[in-house]
Write an enzyme that holds these catalytic residues in place. Structure first.
Site, short mmCIF file in Angstrom:
data_model
loop_
_atom_site.label_atom_id
_atom_site.label_comp_id
_atom_site.label_asym_id
_atom_site.label_seq_id
_atom_site.Cartn_x
_atom_site.Cartn_y
_atom_site.Cartn_z
N LYS A 11 0.84 -1.18 0.00
CA LYS A 11 0.00 0.00 0.00
C LYS A 11 0.89 1.24 0.00
O LYS A 11 1.79 1.37 0.82
CB LYS A 11 -0.93 -0.01 1.21
CG LYS A 11 -2.00 1.09 1.16
CD LYS A 11 -1.55 2.37 1.77
CE LYS A 11 -2.51 3.51 1.53
NZ LYS A 11 -2.21 4.66 2.41
N GLY A 14 -0.39 8.45 -0.74
CA GLY A 14 -0.35 9.40 -1.85
C GLY A 14 0.84 10.35 -1.78
O GLY A 14 1.36 10.79 -2.82
N GLY A 46 -4.51 11.08 -0.72
CA GLY A 46 -5.28 12.01 0.12
C GLY A 46 -4.90 13.47 -0.07
O GLY A 46 -5.77 14.33 -0.18
N ASP A 173 -6.03 2.34 2.96
CA ASP A 173 -5.54 1.35 3.92
C ASP A 173 -6.61 0.29 4.20
O ASP A 173 -6.30 -0.90 4.32
CB ASP A 173 -5.13 2.03 5.23
CG ASP A 173 -3.89 2.87 5.05
OD1 ASP A 173 -2.85 2.32 4.67
OD2 ASP A 173 -3.98 4.09 5.27
N LYS A 229 -5.19 3.04 9.27
CA LYS A 229 -4.06 2.16 8.96
C LYS A 229 -3.98 1.02 9.98
O LYS A 229 -3.82 -0.15 9.61
CB LYS A 229 -2.77 2.99 9.07
CG LYS A 229 -1.86 2.89 7.89
CD LYS A 229 -0.68 3.82 8.06
CE LYS A 229 -0.87 5.13 7.35
NZ LYS A 229 -1.21 5.03 5.94
N1 LIG Z 1 1.11 7.73 16.05
C1 LIG Z 1 1.24 8.13 14.77
N2 LIG Z 1 2.35 7.77 14.06
C2 LIG Z 1 2.49 8.16 12.77
N3 LIG Z 1 1.59 8.93 12.11
C3 LIG Z 1 0.48 9.32 12.78
C4 LIG Z 1 0.25 8.94 14.12
N4 LIG Z 1 -0.94 9.47 14.51
C5 LIG Z 1 -1.41 10.16 13.47
N5 LIG Z 1 -0.59 10.09 12.41
C6 LIG Z 1 -0.84 10.74 11.13
O1 LIG Z 1 -1.21 9.77 10.17
C7 LIG Z 1 -0.72 10.19 8.91
C8 LIG Z 1 -0.71 9.04 7.91
O2 LIG Z 1 -2.00 8.85 7.35
P1 LIG Z 1 -2.47 9.59 6.02
O3 LIG Z 1 -3.83 9.08 5.70
O4 LIG Z 1 -2.30 11.04 6.16
O5 LIG Z 1 -1.40 9.10 4.94
P2 LIG Z 1 -1.42 7.81 4.02
O6 LIG Z 1 -2.49 6.87 4.46
O7 LIG Z 1 -0.02 7.29 3.98
O8 LIG Z 1 -1.77 8.39 2.60
P3 LIG Z 1 -3.14 8.22 1.74
O9 LIG Z 1 -4.25 8.58 2.64
O10 LIG Z 1 -2.91 9.16 0.60
O11 LIG Z 1 -3.18 6.80 1.32
C9 LIG Z 1 0.64 10.74 9.25
O12 LIG Z 1 1.13 11.62 8.27
C10 LIG Z 1 0.39 11.45 10.57
O13 LIG Z 1 0.02 12.79 10.35
MG LIG Z 2 -4.58 7.47 4.58
#
Ligand SMILES: Nc1ncnc2c1ncn2[C@@H]1O[C@H](COP(=O)(O)OP(=O)(O)OP(=O)(O)O)[C@@H](O)[C@H]1O
Ligand SMILES: [Mg+2]
Length: 266
Positions: A11, A14, A46, A173, A229
């Protein structure tokens, strides 16, 4: 592939796919993973959706990383994810020598969906998510296994449709965790912008037990996109996926060497 405990479900957040250099690195990382077996990719986007919504003056609302999706938002999400983000990634993968095929969850049996129920947020509030999908498939996704068997690499945008053809937005996710379980892959690898799951000091947690995972969601140390996630990791474990990792996908062509968190099933 699969349904036999081999292969990787990768996965991609973005954030990793916005710049040409990031896409180039990720494509090389995909090439490396594919050398060791079948590979299926699911991606989000996202931040690009956020930017497009801001340009169109559509307000953003989200809970636990799940985007509240009204009709205007759905139009943007479909256009950006299934259009621009998916196609650019497919093209970058082809440059790296990967026979990539761009899909969404709406393609033949990849991931049937129904509209999500009212969502109970981590803080206990009830939320209507709008045009958001819940994956409901139980059969192995034959299209994906056949593509993998034929040597192709499916790259799936996190858009689906219900039985009436209504398009639905699904967190990438959530889709990745569900597909990892349905494909019975050996490994779920979630690459994003942070070096894994961070503790309250901002340090990477090397290994996260099931108990600590629940605790982090409950006490807010995991918030926003990290909640979706972690729930996806739990889903993958319950579906029998042996190895689940959340890693940094930044500035690397080898995701197995990247700093991150192993999410333990126990
Ligand atoms: N304990 C944590 N550890 C890491 N990141 C965290 C935590 N709590 C919150 N976050 C947030 O979660 C974000 C990751 O999720 P986000 O949905 O923004 O990205 P992604 O899932 O990788 O991308 P997309 O949604 O495009 O698939 C991190 O950038 C951070 O801001
Ligand atoms: Mg995400």
């Amino acid at each position: 592939m699969t349904t036999d405990g081999t292969g990787v479900l990768l996965k991609l957040g973005g954030e990793l796919l916005e710049q040409p250099n990031g896409r180039r690195n990720i494509a090389r990382a995909m090439h490396r993973l594919r050398n060791s077996g079948p590979l299926v990719v699911v991606h989000g986007g996202g931040r690009e959706v956020d930017a497009e919504m801001a340009a169109k003056n559509i307000p953003k609302r989200a809970v636990d990383g799940l985007r509240l999706t009204d009709s205007d938002t759905l139009e943007v999400v479909v256009g950006v994810l299934a259009g621009r983000v998916n196609t650019r990634l497919v093209a970058a993968a082809r440059v790296a020598g990967i026979p990539a095929v761009g899909l969404t969850a709406a393609d033949a049996g990849v991931s049937p969906m129904r509209r999500a129920d009212t969502y109970t947020a981590a803080d206990g509030t009830q939320v209507d998510l709008g045009w958001v999908g819940t994956p409901v498939g139980t059969e192995p996704p034959v299209l994906l296994t056949r593509l993998c068997d034929a040597g192709f690499v499916p790259i799936i945008a996190s858009i689906g449709a219900d039985a009436d053809g209504q398009l639905l937005n699904v967190n990438a996710d959530t889709l990745a965790g569900h597909l990892a379980a349905r494909l019975s892959v050996e490994r779920l690898l979630i690459a994003g912008g942070t070096p894994g799951v961070l503790d309250e000091h901002g340090d990477t947690i090397a290994s996260l037990t099931a108990g600590r995972l629940e605790q982090m969601i409950a006490d807010g140390r995991a918030s926003a996109g990290m909640v979706a996630k972690l729930i996806a990791c739990r889903e993958a474990h319950r579906g029998g996926v042996a190895s689940v990792r959340i890693v940094s996908g930044k500035n690397t062509t080898n995701l197995d060497d990247s700093p991150g968190t192993t999410v333990d099933g126990r």
